[in-house]
Motif scaffolding. Structure first.
Motif, short mmCIF file in Angstrom:
data_model
loop_
_atom_site.label_atom_id
_atom_site.label_comp_id
_atom_site.label_asym_id
_atom_site.label_seq_id
_atom_site.Cartn_x
_atom_site.Cartn_y
_atom_site.Cartn_z
N ASP A 124 -10.10 -58.61 31.54
CA ASP A 124 -9.18 -57.76 31.60
C ASP A 124 -8.81 -56.43 30.85
N THR A 125 -8.09 -55.82 31.21
CA THR A 125 -7.59 -54.82 30.00
C THR A 125 -6.39 -54.70 29.62
N ALA A 126 -6.08 -55.06 28.31
CA ALA A 126 -4.66 -55.56 27.65
C ALA A 126 -4.23 -54.53 26.76
N ILE A 127 -2.79 -54.38 26.84
CA ILE A 127 -1.97 -53.68 25.68
C ILE A 127 -1.81 -54.65 24.76
N VAL A 128 -2.30 -54.48 23.47
CA VAL A 128 -1.74 -55.21 22.15
C VAL A 128 -0.69 -54.44 21.35
N ILE A 129 0.21 -55.05 20.99
CA ILE A 129 1.13 -54.69 20.07
C ILE A 129 1.31 -55.52 18.91
N ALA A 130 1.83 -54.99 17.67
CA ALA A 130 2.22 -55.79 16.42
C ALA A 130 3.66 -55.67 16.33
N VAL A 131 4.47 -56.71 16.58
CA VAL A 131 5.89 -57.11 16.37
C VAL A 131 6.20 -57.72 15.05
N GLY A 132 7.05 -57.14 14.55
CA GLY A 132 7.88 -57.54 13.20
C GLY A 132 8.92 -58.29 13.71
N THR A 133 9.44 -59.16 12.47
CA THR A 133 10.84 -59.96 12.82
C THR A 133 11.91 -59.10 13.47
N GLY A 134 11.99 -57.97 13.11
CA GLY A 134 13.20 -56.96 13.59
C GLY A 134 13.21 -56.80 15.16
N SER A 135 12.19 -57.07 16.11
CA SER A 135 12.21 -56.93 17.33
C SER A 135 12.49 -57.98 18.26
N GLY A 136 13.31 -57.64 19.39
CA GLY A 136 13.53 -58.56 20.50
C GLY A 136 12.37 -58.83 21.35
N ALA A 137 11.30 -58.10 21.18
CA ALA A 137 9.94 -58.42 21.78
C ALA A 137 9.45 -59.73 21.47
N ARG A 138 9.93 -60.43 20.63
CA ARG A 138 9.16 -61.58 20.53
C ARG A 138 9.73 -62.73 21.41
N ALA A 139 10.98 -62.52 21.89
CA ALA A 139 11.73 -63.50 22.71
C ALA A 139 10.96 -63.32 24.27
N ALA A 140 10.14 -61.97 24.47
CA ALA A 140 9.61 -61.81 25.86
C ALA A 140 8.54 -62.62 26.23
N VAL A 141 8.02 -63.14 25.15
CA VAL A 141 6.74 -63.75 25.41
C VAL A 141 6.90 -64.56 26.82
N GLY A 142 5.95 -64.56 27.56
CA GLY A 142 6.22 -65.64 28.92
C GLY A 142 6.54 -64.52 30.17
N GLN A 143 7.47 -63.49 29.55
CA GLN A 143 7.89 -62.67 30.71
C GLN A 143 7.18 -61.99 31.44
N THR A 144 7.28 -61.37 32.52
CA THR A 144 6.60 -60.22 33.26
C THR A 144 7.31 -58.94 32.77
N VAL A 145 6.41 -58.11 32.18
CA VAL A 145 7.23 -56.94 31.49
C VAL A 145 6.23 -55.53 31.95
N ALA A 146 6.94 -54.60 31.43
CA ALA A 146 6.29 -53.29 31.93
C ALA A 146 6.05 -52.68 30.41
N PHE A 147 5.02 -51.77 30.34
CA PHE A 147 4.56 -51.12 29.38
C PHE A 147 4.37 -49.76 29.83
N GLU A 148 5.26 -48.82 29.43
CA GLU A 148 5.18 -47.30 30.13
C GLU A 148 4.88 -46.36 28.92
N VAL A 149 3.77 -45.63 29.45
CA VAL A 149 3.28 -44.34 28.34
C VAL A 149 3.34 -43.07 29.13
N ASP A 150 4.09 -42.24 28.58
CA ASP A 150 3.98 -40.66 29.04
C ASP A 150 3.86 -39.59 28.34
N GLU A 151 3.46 -38.56 28.91
CA GLU A 151 3.60 -37.34 28.15
C GLU A 151 4.23 -36.22 28.92
N ILE A 152 5.38 -35.92 28.60
CA ILE A 152 6.18 -34.97 29.30
C ILE A 152 6.51 -33.62 28.52
#
Lengths: 142, 142
Positions: free
Chosen positions: B52-80
């Protein structure tokens, strides 16, 4: 003496989050379409009424956001300096509705001006934000 | 003869969406936290494996994203470009996991470097994108 820069995340209060939201012209709507979660950029306008503060977007026929009416969605606005790694982000959460005929906000129909436009309205039931800044700390042995 | 500029949205193929994703340093993770849908910006690194191709992020203790493990999520990138109203956006959708010990991507721990970092990995099960451009059309009576 040496110093290191360190990223700091501050949680913003509702008033400050709202003030930053007012400085922006476009943001990103996170919703669920037929394939799962997705995110689309939109220009928006704010509408303040006696009851609420709402984000209003103009959605063309090419956007899946039309199917998000009735969903609880998030609209994110940010301004991030990719070099300095500073900036802020604000998120409004609420239930997306078709805008009533009495809507006064006139959002730019961007990016999807084709076909019959529909105005959608997201009352910000919850408004949060984070400021991403850098702090200089003295470095050294303890 | 007069001409008007008109916004146009082009759907991108997977290869083009992937090429644009590779040019970016940060994006926005859309997930569900204890309050409902939300969006947080993160620096990221891409990891290509045979599978696969995967997005990897480093998440500290202050982020709610830790609770999103197991969820289907979207990661958006843009340049506008907010002035010209041109640019692009790319969305990767997949199930967010804790990164295995074999992960080779080394994302910058931004914006939340505090506390114990956790690497999270999002395989792009679906990769879509849109290019937002302007087209000059001749205007006139028909």
């Amino acid at each position: 003496m040496s110093a290191v820069e360190h990223a700091v995340v501050d949680q913003l209060g509702t008033a400050e989050a709202r003030a930053l939201l007012m400085t922006a012209e476009f943001g990103r709507l996170a919703f669920i379409d037929g394939h799962g979660p997705t995110v689309e950029p939109f220009a928006f306008a704010l509408e303040d009424t006696a009851e609420d503060t709402a984000i209003v977007i103009a959605v063309g026929t090419g956007s899946g956001a039309r199917a998000a009416v009735g969903q609880t969605v998030a609209f994110e606005v940010d301004e991030i300096d990719p070099v300095r790694r500073t900036g802020w982000s604000v998120v409004a959460v609420g239930t997306l509705h078709g805008a009533p005929a009495t809507v006064t906000a006139r959002p730019e129909p961007w990016p999807d001006p084709d076909g019959e436009l529909v105005l959608l309205r997201l009352p910000a039931e919850r408004l949060t934000g984070r400021r991403l800044r850098r702090e200089t700390r003295r470095a050294g042995r303890r």
